[in-house]
Design a protein around this motif. Structure first.
Motif, PDB file in Angstrom:
ATOM      1  N   GLN A  99       0.831  -1.205   0.000  1.00 19.64           N
ATOM      2  CA  GLN A  99       0.000   0.000   0.000  1.00 19.64           C
ATOM      3  C   GLN A  99       0.870   1.262   0.000  1.00 19.64           C
ATOM      4  O   GLN A  99       0.588   2.225  -0.711  1.00 19.64           O
ATOM      5  N   THR A 100       1.937   1.249   0.767  1.00 22.89           N
ATOM      6  CA  THR A 100       2.844   2.391   0.822  1.00 22.89           C
ATOM      7  C   THR A 100       3.487   2.608  -0.537  1.00 22.89           C
ATOM      8  O   THR A 100       3.555   3.732  -1.040  1.00 22.89           O
ATOM      9  N   LYS A 101       3.952   1.531  -1.123  1.00 22.86           N
ATOM     10  CA  LYS A 101       4.603   1.613  -2.430  1.00 22.86           C
ATOM     11  C   LYS A 101       3.623   2.117  -3.493  1.00 22.86           C
ATOM     12  O   LYS A 101       3.982   2.943  -4.333  1.00 22.86           O
ATOM     13  N   GLU A 102       2.388   1.629  -3.453  1.00 25.54           N
ATOM     14  CA  GLU A 102       1.378   2.066  -4.422  1.00 25.54           C
ATOM     15  C   GLU A 102       1.086   3.555  -4.272  1.00 25.54           C
ATOM     16  O   GLU A 102       0.982   4.274  -5.265  1.00 25.54           O
ATOM     17  N   ARG A 103       0.955   4.028  -3.053  1.00 22.80           N
ATOM     18  CA  ARG A 103       0.686   5.452  -2.822  1.00 22.80           C
ATOM     19  C   ARG A 103       1.868   6.310  -3.294  1.00 22.80           C
ATOM     20  O   ARG A 103       1.670   7.343  -3.924  1.00 22.80           O
ATOM     21  N   ALA A 104       3.063   5.864  -2.962  1.00 20.73           N
ATOM     22  CA  ALA A 104       4.254   6.599  -3.396  1.00 20.73           C
ATOM     23  C   ALA A 104       4.352   6.617  -4.915  1.00 20.73           C
ATOM     24  O   ALA A 104       4.717   7.636  -5.517  1.00 20.73           O
ATOM     25  N   GLN A 105       3.991   5.513  -5.552  1.00 21.13           N
ATOM     26  CA  GLN A 105       4.025   5.445  -7.013  1.00 21.13           C
ATOM     27  C   GLN A 105       2.996   6.384  -7.635  1.00 21.13           C
ATOM     28  O   GLN A 105       3.270   7.030  -8.652  1.00 21.13           O
ATOM     29  N   ILE A 106       1.832   6.495  -7.033  1.00 23.96           N
ATOM     30  CA  ILE A 106       0.803   7.425  -7.519  1.00 23.96           C
ATOM     31  C   ILE A 106       1.333   8.851  -7.469  1.00 23.96           C
ATOM     32  O   ILE A 106       1.228   9.612  -8.434  1.00 23.96           O
ATOM     33  N   ILE A 107       1.920   9.214  -6.339  1.00 22.16           N
ATOM     34  CA  ILE A 107       2.467  10.568  -6.194  1.00 22.16           C
ATOM     35  C   ILE A 107       3.582  10.802  -7.198  1.00 22.16           C
ATOM     36  O   ILE A 107       3.625  11.841  -7.860  1.00 22.16           O
ATOM     37  N   TYR A 108       4.467   9.840  -7.322  1.00 21.10           N
ATOM     38  CA  TYR A 108       5.593   9.951  -8.257  1.00 21.10           C
ATOM     39  C   TYR A 108       5.082  10.165  -9.683  1.00 21.10           C
ATOM     40  O   TYR A 108       5.545  11.075 -10.390  1.00 21.10           O
ATOM     41  N   SER A 109       4.112   9.390 -10.101  1.00 21.33           N
ATOM     42  CA  SER A 109       3.552   9.509 -11.453  1.00 21.33           C
ATOM     43  C   SER A 109       2.868  10.859 -11.661  1.00 21.33           C
ATOM     44  O   SER A 109       3.029  11.492 -12.707  1.00 21.33           O
ATOM     45  N   MET A 110       2.126  11.294 -10.661  1.00 18.95           N
ATOM     46  CA  MET A 110       1.432  12.576 -10.778  1.00 18.95           C
ATOM     47  C   MET A 110       2.427  13.736 -10.835  1.00 18.95           C
ATOM     48  O   MET A 110       2.258  14.666 -11.612  1.00 18.95           O
ATOM     49  N   LEU A 111       3.472  13.671 -10.004  1.00 20.26           N
ATOM     50  CA  LEU A 111       4.482  14.726 -10.029  1.00 20.26           C
ATOM     51  C   LEU A 111       5.206  14.775 -11.370  1.00 20.26           C
ATOM     52  O   LEU A 111       5.493  15.857 -11.882  1.00 20.26           O
TER      53      LEU A 111
ATOM     54  N   ASP B 181      12.008  14.546  -7.845  1.00 22.20           N
ATOM     55  CA  ASP B 181      13.349  13.972  -7.676  1.00 22.20           C
ATOM     56  C   ASP B 181      13.452  13.179  -6.368  1.00 22.20           C
ATOM     57  O   ASP B 181      14.098  12.132  -6.321  1.00 22.20           O
ATOM     58  N   HIS B 182      12.801  13.669  -5.313  1.00 21.20           N
ATOM     59  CA  HIS B 182      12.827  12.956  -4.038  1.00 21.20           C
ATOM     60  C   HIS B 182      12.187  11.577  -4.188  1.00 21.20           C
ATOM     61  O   HIS B 182      12.762  10.577  -3.734  1.00 21.20           O
ATOM     62  N   PHE B 183      11.028  11.507  -4.808  1.00 21.43           N
ATOM     63  CA  PHE B 183      10.359  10.217  -4.964  1.00 21.43           C
ATOM     64  C   PHE B 183      11.109   9.313  -5.944  1.00 21.43           C
ATOM     65  O   PHE B 183      11.143   8.100  -5.764  1.00 21.43           O
ATOM     66  N   LYS B 184      11.725   9.890  -6.930  1.00 21.67           N
ATOM     67  CA  LYS B 184      12.537   9.109  -7.862  1.00 21.67           C
ATOM     68  C   LYS B 184      13.689   8.438  -7.109  1.00 21.67           C
ATOM     69  O   LYS B 184      13.933   7.244  -7.272  1.00 21.67           O
ATOM     70  N   MET B 185      14.371   9.212  -6.255  1.00 17.22           N
ATOM     71  CA  MET B 185      15.466   8.646  -5.453  1.00 17.22           C
ATOM     72  C   MET B 185      14.939   7.591  -4.477  1.00 17.22           C
ATOM     73  O   MET B 185      15.587   6.570  -4.254  1.00 17.22           O
ATOM     74  N   LEU B 186      13.771   7.824  -3.926  1.00 14.69           N
ATOM     75  CA  LEU B 186      13.174   6.875  -2.996  1.00 14.69           C
ATOM     76  C   LEU B 186      12.976   5.520  -3.667  1.00 14.69           C
ATOM     77  O   LEU B 186      13.308   4.491  -3.108  1.00 14.69           O
ATOM     78  N   PHE B 187      12.472   5.529  -4.889  1.00 16.26           N
ATOM     79  CA  PHE B 187      12.256   4.279  -5.608  1.00 16.26           C
ATOM     80  C   PHE B 187      13.568   3.630  -6.015  1.00 16.26           C
ATOM     81  O   PHE B 187      13.685   2.402  -6.009  1.00 16.26           O
TER      82      PHE B 187
END
Length: 99
Positions: free
Chosen positions: A4-16, A89-95
């Motif tokens: 669930q955390t990964k999915e939410r982070a991926q949604i934000i990353y894609s939207m950004l 960039d933050h979420f990209k590095m996170l992934f």
């Protein structure tokens, strides 16, 4: 990272990524971005730095939602483009770290 955390982070990353590339967002997307950021912030698995980024994103979304016209929103996005890029960039590095 929980699914669930990964999915939410991926949604934000894609939207950004989309916001950064198109320099455009609508009210529905802003609502979703702000809502998902709040949900992700509540997850215990995210780090302190990511929590700070999510706070900033929530504030960004709330300010954008208060604007009354598409032109004001477009101007705001242009003004805040650097922040959107930093969030992306933050979420990209996170992934990349989690891979």
């Amino acid at each position: 990272m929980k699914t669930q955390t990964k999915e939410r982070a991926q949604i934000i990353y894609s939207m950004l990524e989309e916001i950064h590339q198109k320099k455009n967002i609508n009210e529905e997307q802003l609502n979703k971005l702000t809502e998902v950021a709040q949900l992700l912030k509540e997850d215990v698995e995210i780090g302190e730095k990511t929590s700070g980024v999510l706070d900033d994103m929530s504030e960004f979304g709330e300010k954008a939602l208060q604007l009354s016209s598409d032109q004001q929103l477009d101007d705001y996005l242009k003004q805040e483009d650097q922040k959107v890029e930093e969030y992306y960039d933050h979420f990209k590095m996170l992934f990349e770290e989690k891979s």
